[in-house]
Design an enzyme around this catalytic site. Structure first.
Site, PDB file in Angstrom:
ATOM      1  N   CYS A 120       0.943  -1.222   0.060  1.00 56.72           N
ATOM      2  CA  CYS A 120      -0.084   0.036  -0.045  1.00 56.72           C
ATOM      3  C   CYS A 120       0.833   1.174  -0.052  1.00 56.72           C
ATOM      4  CB  CYS A 120      -1.126   0.012   1.338  1.00 56.72           C
ATOM      5  SG  CYS A 120      -2.399   1.167   0.941  1.00 56.72           S
ATOM      6  N   CYS A 122      -0.070   4.350   1.482  1.00 55.65           N
ATOM      7  CA  CYS A 122      -0.553   5.207   2.354  1.00 55.65           C
ATOM      8  C   CYS A 122       0.601   5.552   3.515  1.00 55.65           C
ATOM      9  CB  CYS A 122      -1.763   4.908   3.208  1.00 55.65           C
ATOM     10  SG  CYS A 122      -1.866   3.242   4.025  1.00 55.65           S
ATOM     11  N   CYS A 130      -3.825   5.996   0.034  1.00 55.71           N
ATOM     12  CA  CYS A 130      -3.356   4.913  -0.574  1.00 55.71           C
ATOM     13  C   CYS A 130      -2.891   4.851  -2.179  1.00 55.71           C
ATOM     14  CB  CYS A 130      -4.266   3.641  -0.420  1.00 55.71           C
ATOM     15  SG  CYS A 130      -4.793   3.625   1.556  1.00 55.71           S
ATOM     16  N   LYS A 216     -12.030  -5.407   1.328  1.00 53.32           N
ATOM     17  CA  LYS A 216     -11.475  -4.234   2.600  1.00 53.32           C
ATOM     18  C   LYS A 216     -12.422  -2.995   2.679  1.00 53.32           C
ATOM     19  CE  LYS A 216      -7.708  -1.414   4.145  1.00 53.32           C
ATOM     20  NZ  LYS A 216      -6.259  -1.167   3.796  1.00 53.32           N
ATOM     21  N   ARG A 226      -3.409   3.309  12.330  1.00 52.14           N
ATOM     22  CA  ARG A 226      -3.071   4.765  11.737  1.00 52.14           C
ATOM     23  C   ARG A 226      -2.072   5.165  12.639  1.00 52.14           C
ATOM     24  NH1 ARG A 226      -8.575   6.047   8.414  1.00 52.14           N
ATOM     25  NH2 ARG A 226      -8.516   3.792   7.456  1.00 52.14           N
ATOM     26  N   ARG A 238     -10.902   7.453   3.424  1.00 49.09           N
ATOM     27  CA  ARG A 238     -10.735   6.509   2.507  1.00 49.09           C
ATOM     28  C   ARG A 238     -11.831   5.960   1.859  1.00 49.09           C
ATOM     29  NH1 ARG A 238      -5.485   6.480   3.855  1.00 49.09           N
ATOM     30  NH2 ARG A 238      -4.660   5.451   5.622  1.00 49.09           N
ATOM     31  N   GLU A 254     -16.039  -7.822  -5.489  1.00 54.81           N
ATOM     32  CA  GLU A 254     -14.596  -7.229  -5.498  1.00 54.81           C
ATOM     33  C   GLU A 254     -13.829  -8.501  -5.314  1.00 54.81           C
ATOM     34  OE1 GLU A 254     -12.573  -5.018  -5.476  1.00 54.81           O
ATOM     35  OE2 GLU A 254     -13.733  -3.210  -4.771  1.00 54.81           O
ATOM     36  N   LYS A 269     -11.689  -7.915   5.448  1.00 53.94           N
ATOM     37  CA  LYS A 269     -11.179  -6.809   6.335  1.00 53.94           C
ATOM     38  C   LYS A 269     -12.072  -5.984   6.636  1.00 53.94           C
ATOM     39  CE  LYS A 269      -7.332  -4.045   7.110  1.00 53.94           C
ATOM     40  NZ  LYS A 269      -6.340  -3.125   6.571  1.00 53.94           N
ATOM     41  N   TYR A 334      -2.915  -9.708  15.499  1.00 56.43           N
ATOM     42  CA  TYR A 334      -1.998  -9.137  16.559  1.00 56.43           C
ATOM     43  C   TYR A 334      -1.886  -9.964  17.886  1.00 56.43           C
ATOM     44  CZ  TYR A 334      -2.564  -5.008  13.595  1.00 56.43           C
ATOM     45  OH  TYR A 334      -2.621  -4.469  12.511  1.00 56.43           O
TER      46      TYR A 334
END
Ligand code: PBG
Length: 344
Positions: A120, A122, A130, A216, A226, A238, A254, A269, A334
């Site tokens: 990406c 961004c 992005c 997404k 971010r 976005r 998509e 996501k 995470y």
């Protein structure tokens, strides 16, 4: 046969019985651990809104990957915090970009690890979008300067699609050259999977798979990321390229397009608020399906647990099992390292 002949509680009596009939299982190999790599050495800086998640210098990232690998988690995904940002995202595709250097170090020092590269722009753009930003004023389209004093109103600027594809393709090839095993575009430009596939093939990387962030959504759940990746847009949002959270049929389109363009794996996501999208994608497509349990999902669990409002480990494992039950075979989380510890 109804009650009393049928009693579903019979198979819930003991943990051994419950384990015997359990339909969904988590395994460390199906988890992907995201890492935020920053310049410097011996840096391990905790992200304020994501306790337990760090900005890591390359030396620390290598250590982290080694520890993660030892716990059975074999895949990581890299995000970069570059030294400098500009209007053409140089840090994303430069040979000595932060992720390129991190990938080379990790691949040379840790064996059998799958290194994914988030593609990406961004994190590398001065404006934090992005793709390439064009300002449409009376003088005609022009690129937006790094220090635009006044954020342009929605009508005055545009994230241009086709011109951004070249930078995304260039980034992908550069990452593949640095040893990245899987290219994972998260930008949501139309046609980027096809552009990346062609560029990879032309550069001799026809064996490098693409994991497409196919569905997404434009989500408030990315807030803490971010902060972690220093990638908040400096103006606007976005919504003109990421998906509307209200749309599941569009998500299927998509995904379908990305498959046609050559995606090897697909992703939904965020994860938890979008379990229906995961389930719909699972029912319809046969590619390996990933889901990203994003920063906001993580931060919410952490915040509630810190207040002792929920049982942290229990909710962590439940959230992951449920994402899998919905149909995701791969989970970016995470919690990868900690979940693996509990699974051991
Ligand atoms: C880059 C990117 C984002 C995330 C992954 N890749 C942020 C965004 O789209 O704003 C979010 C991951 C997370 O929230 O954990 N575009």
């Amino acid at each position: 046969m109804a009650f009393p002949a049928t009693r579903l509680r019979r198979l819930r009596r003991t943990e051994t019985l419950r384990a015997l009939v359990r339909e969904t299982r988590l395994t460390p190999e199906s988890l992907v651990y995201p890492l935020f790599v920053c310049p410097g050495t011996r840096i391990r800086k905790e992200v304020r809104s994501m306790p337990g998640v760090f900005n890591l210098s390359i030396d620390e990232a290598v250590k982290e990957v080694r520890a993660t690998r030892a716990l059975g988690v074999s895949s990581i995904i890299l995000f970069g915090l570059p030294e400098k940002k500009d209007e053409v995202a140089t840090g994303a595709w430069a040979k000595d970009g932060i992720v390129q250097r991190a990938a080379r170090a990790i691949k040379s020092e840790v064996r059998d690890v799958v290194v994914m590269g988030d593609v990406c722009l961004c994190e590398y753009m001065s404006h934090g979008h992005c793709g390439i930003v064009k300002v449409n004023d009376k003088a005609g389209p022009q690129s937006l300067g790094a220090a635009a004093a006044v954020p342009p109103a929605a009508a005055e600027y545009e994230i241009v699609n086709d011109a951004s594809l070249e930078l995304l393709a260039r980034t992908s090839v550069s990452l593949a050259r640095s040893g990245v095993d899987v290219i994972a575009p998260s930008d949501m430009m139309d046609g980027r999977v096809g552009a990346i596939r062609r560029a990879l093939d032309d550069a001799g990387f026809e064996n490098t798979p693409i994991l497409s962030y196919a569905a997404k959504f434009s989500s408030g759940f990315y807030g803490p990321f971010r902060e972690a990746a220093h990638s908040a847009p400096q103006f606007g949002d976005r919504r003109s390229y990421q998906m509307d959270p209200a749309n599941v049929r569009e998500a299927m389109r998509e995904i379908e397009l990305d498959i046609e363009e050559g995606a090897d794996m697909i992703m939904v996501k965020p994860a938890m608020p979008y379990l229906d999208v995961i389930a719909a994608a699972r029912a319809r497509f046969d590619l390996p399906l990933a889901a990203y349990q994003v920063s906001g999902e993580y931060a919410m669990i952490e915040a509630a647990a810190r207040n002792q409002w929920i049982d942290r480990e229990r909710v962590m494992m439940e959230s992951l099992v449920c994402i899998r039950r919905a149909g995701a075979s791969i989970i970016l989380t995470y919690y990868a390292k900690e979940a693996a510890k509990l699974l051991a």
